[in-house]
Design a protein around this motif. Structure first.
Motif, PDB file in Angstrom:
ATOM      1  N   ASP A 126     -66.037  42.776 -31.558  1.00 26.31           N
ATOM      2  CA  ASP A 126     -66.757  42.290 -32.747  1.00 26.31           C
ATOM      3  C   ASP A 126     -68.256  42.546 -32.599  1.00 26.31           C
ATOM      4  O   ASP A 126     -68.822  42.389 -31.516  1.00 26.31           O
ATOM      5  CB  ASP A 126     -66.509  40.797 -32.929  1.00 26.31           C
ATOM      6  N   SER A 127     -68.888  42.937 -33.694  1.00 29.62           N
ATOM      7  CA  SER A 127     -70.312  43.289 -33.641  1.00 29.62           C
ATOM      8  C   SER A 127     -71.208  42.244 -34.309  1.00 29.62           C
ATOM      9  O   SER A 127     -72.240  42.580 -34.888  1.00 29.62           O
ATOM     10  CB  SER A 127     -70.542  44.669 -34.264  1.00 29.62           C
ATOM     11  N   GLY A 128     -70.784  40.971 -34.235  1.00 26.68           N
ATOM     12  CA  GLY A 128     -71.665  39.908 -34.724  1.00 26.68           C
ATOM     13  C   GLY A 128     -71.224  39.229 -35.996  1.00 26.68           C
ATOM     14  O   GLY A 128     -72.071  38.828 -36.806  1.00 26.68           O
ATOM     15  N   SER A 129     -69.930  39.075 -36.200  1.00 33.68           N
ATOM     16  CA  SER A 129     -69.413  38.442 -37.413  1.00 33.68           C
ATOM     17  C   SER A 129     -69.939  37.010 -37.555  1.00 33.68           C
ATOM     18  O   SER A 129     -70.066  36.273 -36.579  1.00 33.68           O
ATOM     19  CB  SER A 129     -67.886  38.411 -37.391  1.00 33.68           C
ATOM     20  N   THR A 130     -70.192  36.610 -38.811  1.00 29.06           N
ATOM     21  CA  THR A 130     -70.694  35.263 -39.093  1.00 29.06           C
ATOM     22  C   THR A 130     -69.791  34.529 -40.084  1.00 29.06           C
ATOM     23  O   THR A 130     -70.157  33.458 -40.572  1.00 29.06           O
ATOM     24  CB  THR A 130     -72.116  35.341 -39.678  1.00 29.06           C
ATOM     25  N   ASP A 131     -68.624  35.095 -40.381  1.00 24.91           N
ATOM     26  CA  ASP A 131     -67.766  34.542 -41.441  1.00 24.91           C
ATOM     27  C   ASP A 131     -66.480  33.907 -40.922  1.00 24.91           C
ATOM     28  O   ASP A 131     -65.565  33.643 -41.694  1.00 24.91           O
ATOM     29  CB  ASP A 131     -67.413  35.637 -42.449  1.00 24.91           C
ATOM     30  N   GLY A 132     -66.391  33.669 -39.623  1.00 30.73           N
ATOM     31  CA  GLY A 132     -65.185  33.075 -39.067  1.00 30.73           C
ATOM     32  C   GLY A 132     -64.187  34.070 -38.521  1.00 30.73           C
ATOM     33  O   GLY A 132     -63.113  33.682 -38.041  1.00 30.73           O
ATOM     34  N   THR A 133     -64.510  35.351 -38.553  1.00 25.38           N
ATOM     35  CA  THR A 133     -63.612  36.385 -38.028  1.00 25.38           C
ATOM     36  C   THR A 133     -63.226  36.114 -36.576  1.00 25.38           C
ATOM     37  O   THR A 133     -62.052  36.179 -36.209  1.00 25.38           O
ATOM     38  CB  THR A 133     -64.271  37.778 -38.131  1.00 25.38           C
ATOM     39  N   VAL A 134     -64.208  35.814 -35.756  1.00 24.12           N
ATOM     40  CA  VAL A 134     -63.960  35.614 -34.321  1.00 24.12           C
ATOM     41  C   VAL A 134     -63.012  34.439 -34.084  1.00 24.12           C
ATOM     42  O   VAL A 134     -62.086  34.529 -33.261  1.00 24.12           O
ATOM     43  CB  VAL A 134     -65.291  35.405 -33.569  1.00 24.12           C
ATOM     44  N   ASP A 135     -63.212  33.348 -34.804  1.00 19.79           N
ATOM     45  CA  ASP A 135     -62.332  32.177 -34.648  1.00 19.79           C
ATOM     46  C   ASP A 135     -60.888  32.514 -35.010  1.00 19.79           C
ATOM     47  O   ASP A 135     -59.945  32.113 -34.319  1.00 19.79           O
ATOM     48  CB  ASP A 135     -62.819  31.024 -35.521  1.00 19.79           C
ATOM     49  N   ILE A 136     -60.706  33.263 -36.094  1.00 22.62           N
ATOM     50  CA  ILE A 136     -59.361  33.666 -36.514  1.00 22.62           C
ATOM     51  C   ILE A 136     -58.709  34.522 -35.434  1.00 22.62           C
ATOM     52  O   ILE A 136     -57.543  34.326 -35.078  1.00 22.62           O
ATOM     53  CB  ILE A 136     -59.410  34.437 -37.849  1.00 22.62           C
ATOM     54  N   CYS A 137     -59.464  35.475 -34.901  1.00 23.71           N
ATOM     55  CA  CYS A 137     -58.924  36.373 -33.874  1.00 23.71           C
ATOM     56  C   CYS A 137     -58.486  35.597 -32.639  1.00 23.71           C
ATOM     57  O   CYS A 137     -57.408  35.849 -32.086  1.00 23.71           O
ATOM     58  CB  CYS A 137     -59.969  37.418 -33.491  1.00 23.71           C
ATOM     59  N   ARG A 138     -59.309  34.658 -32.211  1.00 25.80           N
ATOM     60  CA  ARG A 138     -58.975  33.887 -31.015  1.00 25.80           C
ATOM     61  C   ARG A 138     -57.767  32.985 -31.252  1.00 25.80           C
ATOM     62  O   ARG A 138     -56.912  32.833 -30.379  1.00 25.80           O
ATOM     63  CB  ARG A 138     -60.186  33.069 -30.580  1.00 25.80           C
ATOM     64  N   LYS A 139     -57.687  32.404 -32.449  1.00 24.53           N
ATOM     65  CA  LYS A 139     -56.533  31.558 -32.778  1.00 24.53           C
ATOM     66  C   LYS A 139     -55.237  32.354 -32.782  1.00 24.53           C
ATOM     67  O   LYS A 139     -54.165  31.809 -32.517  1.00 24.53           O
ATOM     68  CB  LYS A 139     -56.747  30.901 -34.134  1.00 24.53           C
ATOM     69  N   MET A 140     -55.352  33.661 -33.060  1.00 27.07           N
ATOM     70  CA  MET A 140     -54.161  34.500 -33.100  1.00 27.07           C
ATOM     71  C   MET A 140     -53.914  35.217 -31.777  1.00 27.07           C
ATOM     72  O   MET A 140     -53.129  36.155 -31.698  1.00 27.07           O
ATOM     73  CB  MET A 140     -54.271  35.501 -34.254  1.00 27.07           C
ATOM     74  N   GLY A 141     -54.597  34.761 -30.736  1.00 24.53           N
ATOM     75  CA  GLY A 141     -54.304  35.240 -29.388  1.00 24.53           C
ATOM     76  C   GLY A 141     -55.037  36.480 -28.939  1.00 24.53           C
ATOM     77  O   GLY A 141     -54.718  37.045 -27.884  1.00 24.53           O
ATOM     78  N   ALA A 142     -56.031  36.909 -29.703  1.00 18.07           N
ATOM     79  CA  ALA A 142     -56.764  38.122 -29.331  1.00 18.07           C
ATOM     80  C   ALA A 142     -57.861  37.827 -28.317  1.00 18.07           C
ATOM     81  O   ALA A 142     -58.444  36.738 -28.310  1.00 18.07           O
ATOM     82  CB  ALA A 142     -57.380  38.767 -30.569  1.00 18.07           C
ATOM     83  N   LYS A 143     -58.115  38.788 -27.458  1.00 14.99           N
ATOM     84  CA  LYS A 143     -59.270  38.734 -26.559  1.00 14.99           C
ATOM     85  C   LYS A 143     -60.453  39.316 -27.317  1.00 14.99           C
ATOM     86  O   LYS A 143     -60.409  40.481 -27.739  1.00 14.99           O
ATOM     87  CB  LYS A 143     -58.998  39.552 -25.284  1.00 14.99           C
ATOM     88  N   VAL A 144     -61.491  38.540 -27.532  1.00 16.33           N
ATOM     89  CA  VAL A 144     -62.628  38.971 -28.342  1.00 16.33           C
ATOM     90  C   VAL A 144     -63.816  39.285 -27.438  1.00 16.33           C
ATOM     91  O   VAL A 144     -64.210  38.477 -26.599  1.00 16.33           O
ATOM     92  CB  VAL A 144     -63.023  37.904 -29.380  1.00 16.33           C
ATOM     93  N   ILE A 145     -64.383  40.470 -27.636  1.00 12.27           N
ATOM     94  CA  ILE A 145     -65.544  40.923 -26.865  1.00 12.27           C
ATOM     95  C   ILE A 145     -66.650  41.260 -27.854  1.00 12.27           C
ATOM     96  O   ILE A 145     -66.429  41.947 -28.849  1.00 12.27           O
ATOM     97  CB  ILE A 145     -65.197  42.167 -26.029  1.00 12.27           C
TER      98      ILE A 145
END
Length: 248
Positions: free
Chosen positions: A35-54
């Motif tokens: 992710d390149s700096g999302s501010t709309d909740g993208t990162v939270d959704i990804c983590r809730k769905m089991g993704a490793k976020v960098i």
């Protein structure tokens, strides 16, 4: 037993589409999101769905996707954009193929959905998105990046759906970004053309999309898409001309 596969996705403010994308790859052994700096909740959704976020600041599409591949644990890579998702048929087909892979990379048939319709000119275009990273990776291009594989490649049949534009406002936001990147590439390659060439490209591109590639079968939506595609072709050359004249 199938080969372990890492799904990789790059994101930036994709909250309204990322869940659908990630849902279609839940069967993968690992999901890596860069992710390149999302501010709309993208990162939270990804983590809730089991993704490793960098987190990685965006440079260009090629570099971002190459980096994502390097972060994957497994050798087999399935790369998706946030606005893409696998059909159920393609999910099953990939898993079956990876039990005993016959190739080092696979082309997936991608279909574009625009204003609720599958666009004829963009129907089932093969794109290499499943590959063994020991034999390939994305090329370092600013835009319209693609995978190069050293070795044999095959073709799968299930559809990779691409709903790239949420609405017309989103279309023009991406339009402006991509045409600028394309224009910069044209300037770097020394292929700048006069404004008259842009007008010629507009006419040629419209005829190709609407008549030769069958967008007339999409009715009024086909007319709109053909005009948009033609406008894209013209604007990237006009922007390149503008950039080159400012440098002089």
């Amino acid at each position: 037993m199938k080969q372990a596969v890492s799904a990789v996705v790059i994101t930036y403010n994709e909250a309204d589409v990322i869940e659908r994308c990630l849902q279609s790859i839940q069967w993968c052994d690992e999901i890596v999101v860069v992710d390149s700096g999302s501010t709309d909740g993208t990162v939270d959704i990804c983590r809730k769905m089991g993704a490793k976020v960098i987190h990685r600041p965006f440079t260009n599409f090629g570099e971002q996707k190459r980096f994502a591949v390097t972060q994957a644990t497994h050798s087999w890579i399935l790369s998706l954009d946030a606005d893409e998702y696998l059909s159920a048929t393609l999910q099953a087909e990939i898993q079956k193929e990876l039990v005993t892979p016959r190739h080092h990379g696979y082309y997936l048939p991608r279909s574009l959905v625009f204003m609720g319709k599958e666009i004829r000119s963009e129907r089932r275009k093969p794109i290499l998105r499943l590959f063994d990273k020991r034999h390939g990776n994305f090329v370092n291009k600013a835009v319209h990046e693609y995978v190069e594989v050293s070795g044999s490649t095959g073709y799968l049949r299930g559809i990779l759906w691409h709903e790239s534009y949420r609405n017309l406002e989103d279309y023009f936001t991406k339009f402006n970004r991509y045409t600028t990147l394309m224009a910069q590439g044209i300037v770097e390659k020394g292929k700048v053309k006069p404004p008259a060439y842009a007008l010629l490209r507009f006419g040629v591109a419209f005829i190709q999309q609407f008549l030769l590639k069958g967008c007339w079968l999409n009715g009024s939506v086909g007319v709109v898409w053909s005009l948009m595609a033609a406008y894209y072709n013209a604007v990237k050359y006009l922007k390149a001309y503008e950039i080159s004249t400012k440098k002089q």
